[in-house]
Structure formats: C-alpha cells, structure tokens
Design a protein around this motif. Structure first.
Motif, PDB file in Angstrom:
ATOM      1  N   PHE A   1       1.547  -1.114  -0.227  1.00 42.64           N
ATOM      2  CA  PHE A   1       0.129   0.040   0.438  1.00 42.64           C
ATOM      3  C   PHE A   1       1.001   1.336   0.683  1.00 42.64           C
ATOM      4  CE2 PHE A   1      -2.341  -3.227   1.479  1.00 42.64           C
ATOM      5  CZ  PHE A   1      -4.317  -2.815   1.351  1.00 42.64           C
ATOM      6  N   ARG A   2       0.616   2.152  -1.063  1.00 48.10           N
ATOM      7  CA  ARG A   2       1.011   3.565  -0.794  1.00 48.10           C
ATOM      8  C   ARG A   2       0.729   4.241   0.748  1.00 48.10           C
ATOM      9  NH1 ARG A   2      -0.997   6.919  -4.205  1.00 48.10           N
ATOM     10  NH2 ARG A   2      -2.565   5.028  -4.978  1.00 48.10           N
ATOM     11  N   GLU A   3       1.193   5.661   0.643  1.00 47.69           N
ATOM     12  CA  GLU A   3       1.286   5.840   2.285  1.00 47.69           C
ATOM     13  C   GLU A   3      -0.517   6.300   1.531  1.00 47.69           C
ATOM     14  OE1 GLU A   3       2.998   6.293   5.263  1.00 47.69           O
ATOM     15  OE2 GLU A   3       3.820   4.723   3.913  1.00 47.69           O
TER      16      GLU A   3
ATOM     17  N   THR B   1      -6.119   6.463   5.048  1.00 48.32           N
ATOM     18  CA  THR B   1      -7.112   6.223   4.815  1.00 48.32           C
ATOM     19  C   THR B   1      -7.294   4.721   5.386  1.00 48.32           C
ATOM     20  OG1 THR B   1      -7.558   7.427   2.192  1.00 48.32           O
ATOM     21  CG2 THR B   1      -9.134   5.600   2.873  1.00 48.32           C
ATOM     22  N   LEU B   2      -6.645   3.442   5.153  1.00 50.20           N
ATOM     23  CA  LEU B   2      -7.102   2.938   5.808  1.00 50.20           C
ATOM     24  C   LEU B   2      -6.853   3.040   7.541  1.00 50.20           C
ATOM     25  CD1 LEU B   2      -5.858  -0.309   4.051  1.00 50.20           C
ATOM     26  CD2 LEU B   2      -7.443  -0.179   5.461  1.00 50.20           C
TER      27      LEU B   2
ATOM     28  N   LYS C   1       1.479 -10.775  -6.538  1.00 45.73           N
ATOM     29  CA  LYS C   1       0.529 -10.365  -5.951  1.00 45.73           C
ATOM     30  C   LYS C   1       0.155  -9.588  -7.373  1.00 45.73           C
ATOM     31  CE  LYS C   1       2.453  -5.800  -3.875  1.00 45.73           C
ATOM     32  NZ  LYS C   1       2.528  -4.998  -4.148  1.00 45.73           N
ATOM     33  N   LEU C   2      -0.611  -8.932  -7.933  1.00 44.58           N
ATOM     34  CA  LEU C   2      -1.565  -7.993  -8.398  1.00 44.58           C
ATOM     35  C   LEU C   2      -1.829  -6.874  -8.154  1.00 44.58           C
ATOM     36  CD1 LEU C   2      -1.425  -6.749 -11.380  1.00 44.58           C
ATOM     37  CD2 LEU C   2      -3.610  -8.515 -12.050  1.00 44.58           C
ATOM     38  N   GLY C   3      -2.001  -5.413  -8.086  1.00 43.12           N
ATOM     39  CA  GLY C   3      -2.743  -4.906  -7.124  1.00 43.12           C
ATOM     40  C   GLY C   3      -1.585  -4.847  -5.718  1.00 43.12           C
ATOM     41  N   PRO C   4      -1.892  -3.711  -4.878  1.00 39.83           N
ATOM     42  CA  PRO C   4      -3.324  -2.602  -4.879  1.00 39.83           C
ATOM     43  C   PRO C   4      -3.383  -1.870  -5.803  1.00 39.83           C
ATOM     44  CG  PRO C   4      -1.927  -2.204  -2.824  1.00 39.83           C
ATOM     45  CD  PRO C   4      -1.144  -3.209  -3.345  1.00 39.83           C
ATOM     46  N   ASP C   5      -2.264  -1.280  -5.737  1.00 44.36           N
ATOM     47  CA  ASP C   5      -1.894  -0.381  -7.079  1.00 44.36           C
ATOM     48  C   ASP C   5      -1.411  -0.397  -8.303  1.00 44.36           C
ATOM     49  OD1 ASP C   5      -0.910   1.933  -8.296  1.00 44.36           O
ATOM     50  OD2 ASP C   5       1.396   2.615  -6.781  1.00 44.36           O
ATOM     51  N   TYR C   6      -2.507  -0.609  -9.255  1.00 49.40           N
ATOM     52  CA  TYR C   6      -1.965  -0.469 -10.548  1.00 49.40           C
ATOM     53  C   TYR C   6      -1.017   0.198 -11.582  1.00 49.40           C
ATOM     54  CZ  TYR C   6      -5.070  -4.663  -9.478  1.00 49.40           C
ATOM     55  OH  TYR C   6      -5.729  -5.204  -9.216  1.00 49.40           O
ATOM     56  N   ASP C   7      -0.226   1.194 -10.834  1.00 47.58           N
ATOM     57  CA  ASP C   7       0.073   2.106 -11.784  1.00 47.58           C
ATOM     58  C   ASP C   7       1.501   2.147 -11.527  1.00 47.58           C
ATOM     59  OD1 ASP C   7      -1.291   4.117 -13.108  1.00 47.58           O
ATOM     60  OD2 ASP C   7      -2.177   5.139 -11.430  1.00 47.58           O
ATOM     61  N   ALA C   8       1.628   1.437  -9.919  1.00 49.93           N
ATOM     62  CA  ALA C   8       3.436   0.971  -9.604  1.00 49.93           C
ATOM     63  C   ALA C   8       3.798   0.155 -10.827  1.00 49.93           C
ATOM     64  CB  ALA C   8       2.736  -0.105  -8.817  1.00 49.93           C
TER      65      ALA C   8
ATOM     66  N   GLY D   1     -11.123  -0.963  -3.360  1.00 49.36           N
ATOM     67  CA  GLY D   1     -10.157   0.180  -2.803  1.00 49.36           C
ATOM     68  C   GLY D   1      -9.892   1.207  -2.137  1.00 49.36           C
ATOM     69  N   TYR D   2      -8.492   1.649  -1.510  1.00 46.52           N
ATOM     70  CA  TYR D   2      -8.538   2.362  -0.961  1.00 46.52           C
ATOM     71  C   TYR D   2      -7.043   3.617  -1.442  1.00 46.52           C
ATOM     72  CZ  TYR D   2     -10.242  -0.671   2.229  1.00 46.52           C
ATOM     73  OH  TYR D   2     -10.462  -1.548   3.897  1.00 46.52           O
ATOM     74  N   ASP D   3      -7.539   5.278  -1.382  1.00 51.90           N
ATOM     75  CA  ASP D   3      -6.891   6.264  -1.495  1.00 51.90           C
ATOM     76  C   ASP D   3      -7.271   6.853  -1.226  1.00 51.90           C
ATOM     77  OD1 ASP D   3      -4.474   7.113  -3.429  1.00 51.90           O
ATOM     78  OD2 ASP D   3      -5.678   6.720  -5.152  1.00 51.90           O
ATOM     79  N   VAL D   4      -6.565   8.010  -1.617  1.00 53.19           N
ATOM     80  CA  VAL D   4      -6.787   9.622  -0.741  1.00 53.19           C
ATOM     81  C   VAL D   4      -7.997   9.927  -1.551  1.00 53.19           C
ATOM     82  CG1 VAL D   4      -4.044  10.467  -0.670  1.00 53.19           C
ATOM     83  CG2 VAL D   4      -5.425  11.389  -2.430  1.00 53.19           C
TER      84      VAL D   4
END
Length: 481
Positions: A187-189, A194-195, A262-269, A308-311
């Motif tokens: 997970f990104r920051e 958010t989590l 893994k695939l995700g949670p960040d699909y811009d990675a 998903g979780y994000d800002v």
C-alpha cells in the motif's frame, strides 16, 4: 437506467453443439441449492442451505453452508460448513473455528466461514480432468473470520480474514491470518492513511469493526507449468486469494506464509500493471487448473463498481472505495508476464463503449469458470445471469434466475458452477434440447402490436433514407459529445 418490468427467466439461449454440457449448481436466494440441467430443469433442490457458494462433489453430494450469525455481531459469518448427500443428510461438518457467545444467543462453536472453501483432490472446486475432490476423506481449505487488532493498520477492531486447513476430523492443521501480512501488500502512504482512519467500518456491536480486506475467494494453485519450470512462487500447495476492498490479488507461500506474488493494490506501480488496468472489487481470482485450456493462467471476474483505498477524491470523499468503473471484465492473465491473454468485456459482449458498457456489469459477487472445451462459464451475479461463451466470445448458453429474495429483493447469484452429468448419477443424463435466441425486435407480449404495424406512413420531403454507415453515424459513435 431502470430495468424493464418484464423479462425472461430460466434458460433463454442454448446451443448443445457448442456448449460443454453438464449440470449447473447455484444458490436460489433464500430457497437453497439448485442443481439444474442445460435446459433449466431443476433436477435437485437442497432446501435451507445458504451456499456462498454451493459446490457439487462426485456422487451427488454438495459442500455448502448452514446458518448465519446475527448481523449485529458479525459480518457474513456462517455457522457451519457442511457436506450434504443426495438425500439431505449431513455427512461432514466443520464449526470449530471459534466459540461465540453473542448476547441473547446460547454459546456455540462457529465456523465463521465466508465466501470460499476447497476440498483436497481439486485445487479450485470445479471440474478439471483427473482432479476429483475427495468425498470421504481429505483436508479442506476454509476461508473464515476472526477479529483482530493491528496498530500498524488502525487502532480500530478489524474483521480479519483467515485461511484454515482442517482435516477430516475437523481439527485445524494450518492457518494464515491476513492482517499479519499487511506490510507485504504494497500500500502507498495515502491508502495507508485512509485505512487507518476508516478500514471499511461496519457498525457491529459492541464497538464496530473494519472489514478491511474482504477476501472473497481462496484456492490452491495445483500442479502448473510455472512451477514445473522452476518458479517457486507457483508451488502447487501455494494459495491464491483476492481482497475486493483493496483491489489486490495475491499468492501465499504455504510453507512460509509470506506473499510471494501480487497484482495490485497499486496499478500504477509498473508498466505491466498499467497495461492490465485497474482491477476493481474483483471476485473469484484463481489459477486455471491443469488439464483445462489456459491452464496456469489466472482467471478473475473484475467487477468494476467500487473498491480500493486512496486519498479522498470527488468520487470518494473518505478515500474508501476510491476506484470507480461502471462495467465489468473477465480477465485471463499470464501470471509471469502479466499480459492479458483472453478477456470478456462490454466490447466482446457486443456493446457500444463507453455509452453502453454498463450492460455488462455486476458491481459485486460474480465468478468465471474455465470449461474443458475452452468455453467460459460467467456468473454476472448482481442481476442473476449465468452464461457460457466460446473462446471467440459467442454466447452459447444463458440463464436468468427467477428467484427473488425477500430480505434482499434481488435475483442475485453469488457463484454458479458447471459439473459433469456423471457427478450426479442419481439424476441420470437429461435430454438436451436447443433453445434459439429470441429476436427482441419482433417479440411482443400477447395483445401488443407487432413490429411494423403502422397506421400511416409518409415520406418527408428532403430526407434521405438512413444509412447506418454514413459519416454522421460514425462521428456520433466515436464522439458522443
């Protein structure tokens, strides 16, 4: 867009020559487990079971669930996982995950089962040549709940997913807890923050809890070409699971418990993940078993919807369920290159993107099963539709559930499975009769006017006949604005 008030139910399309013919099992909402033939005739109904899902075993038995915990104190906690024979007798049961004493209810052992299970002998719970699940012995993988606290995630109580392996006697011989592997998920920051604030909060008693991952499928990989070639990430005993709230699919090492793929949670990675595109709220991620076309690839129903979780953003002011898409996809993914090798999206369904994409759309539940002839059985669960398509995306079988719930007024189907006729010998081999697709342009209810019944027709001066391939039509399709 509203739904029509009248629409067909049951089997609406059936091409026996192109289908992989067998029995289909699904949950008829609050009725029970239904086993039906290709023409929709119900050959067996096990009343009172809950499914989520029902799985047919050789010999006309099913693995299913029984009883549901009061939702005030838990979330989708099923009391027992049971094996039921053709006559309705319970021949195996697991309930000894946790002893629960809810207010006003006698204390009892409870499985706290949810969403998935696998019996030894078959890694994924559906038919694959030479991989029959055991019916009178063997271990069972079970997806279950336990409550947990982990300050690295949040200070709130978590509804945590656990994977249990139990033997035939019901003793737990291996277990894995999701929250203990939070730092391996990537997970990104922003999503972490958010989590921490809101781990998908559910207002249960006495203090509420966060259904932070909501894992909805779990299965062993089974023998596969990747491991044969020396890639230990894909050891046959390793377990693949997916968390719909985090938009993540991951593989667990059975030996170490660590997440090894893994695939995700960040699909811009990575460029590879960006090429796949955001997988949102997915269900039923699994590796296609050996002996089936596409073996070794990962098949998943990518729901779309929300997940998903994000800002925080305009579509998600809290940052929870932050990714949004109003159509679904079924994806077959090479787990090494991450390339999509087959897909079924609104385009393959024949719908006009993006204006008509939401006609293939189930924002929750749903599944996909690879059949021995290369076809794929797809459960578009939220509207109770189960259908079979060929590798070339031709629709060859379609069923719409007529079962509407009273507590939840929908005809939803969590997950349907196709199995060989031989797995239910008590029913015999049924007659297979083709059902032609109805032309909705000409079909009318009795008493309604037929297409083309016009009182008066005139030509308007200066208007040329409509040509579907003229420039105006093409421009309006490509640029609806």
């Amino acid at each position: 867009m509203g739904h029509p008030t009248i629409y067909p139910t049951g089997v609406t399309v059936y091409n026996p020559d192109k289908c992989w013919n067998g029995f289909t099992i699904f949950q008829a909402h609050e009725v029970g487990a239904v086993l039906m033939d290709m023409n929709g005739r119900e050959v067996k109904v096990w009343q009172g079971v809950n499914g989520m899902p029902n799985k047919l075993l050789p010999g006309g038995q099913i693995l299913t669930t029984r009883g549901l915990r009061n939702g005030k104190y838990g979330v989708q906690d099923y009391l027992d996982l049971v094996q039921v024979d053709w006559d309705g007798s319970i021949v195996w049961k697991f309930d000894r995950n946790e002893f629960i004493e809810d207010p006003g209810t006698p204390g009892r052992w409870m499985a706290r089962y949810h969403h998935d299970h696998q019996r030894e002998g078959n890694p994924v719970g559906y038919y694959a040549p030479g991989m029959e699940p055991k019916t009178d012995s063997g271990n069972t993988l079970i997806l279950a709940h336990r409550n947990a606290r982990n300050k690295d995630i949040t200070d709130k109580l978590l509804l945590d997913d656990v994977i249990l392996e139990v033997d035939w006697e019901g003793d737990i011989v291996w277990e894995w807890s999701c929250n203990e592997h939070f730092h391996e998920m990537g997970f990104r920051e922003g999503p972490k923050n958010t989590l921490c604030r809101n781990p998908n909060y559910r207002p249960t008693q006495p203090e509420g809890m966060g259904d932070w991952m909501h894992t909805n499928s779990m299965s062993a990989l089974g023998p596969n070409k990747w491991h044969d070639a020396g890639d230990e990430r894909f050891h046959p005993d390793n377990i693949i699971a997916d968390g719909r709230e985090a938009n993540i699919i991951f593989i667990i090492s059975k030996k170490t418990g660590k997440i090894v793929w893994k695939l995700g949670p960040d699909y811009d990675a990575s460029p590879e993940a960006r090429a796949v595109g955001w997988i949102i709220g997915q269900h039923h991620a699994h590796m296609i078993p050996r002996g089936l076309p596409g073996e070794g690839n990962i098949l998943v129903f990518d729901n779309g919807g929300w997940g998903g979780y994000d800002v925080p953003n305009p579509g998600s002011p809290t940052g929870v369920k932050a990714a949004l898409r109003d159509h679904s996809r079924v994806l077959e993914i090479d787990p090494v290159s991450l390339k999509i090798v087959w897909q079924y999206t609104p385009c393959e369904a024949g719908f006009l993107a993006p204006m008509d994409s939401n006609r293939f759309y189930s924002p929750f539940i749903s599944s996909a099963q690879r059949l021995p002839n290369g076809n794929t059985l797809i459960t578009e669960g939220s509207d109770g539709r189960v259908f079979e398509v060929t590798r070339e995306h031709e629709l060859v079988w379609e069923y719409i559930s007529p079962y509407w719930g009273k507590l939840i007024p929908m005809n939803m189907v969590y997950r349907a499975y196709r199995a060989p006729y031989e797995w239910a010998p008590q029913a015999g081999r049924p007659e297979e009769k083709a059902i032609e697709r109805i032309d909705v342009n000409t079909f009318r209810m009795p008493g309604a006017a037929a297409f083309g019944d016009r009182v008066s027709v005139v030509e308007v001066e200066g208007c040329a006949p409509f040509e579907p391939d003229n420039a105006l039509c093409v421009a309006s399709v490509e640029d609806p604005e």
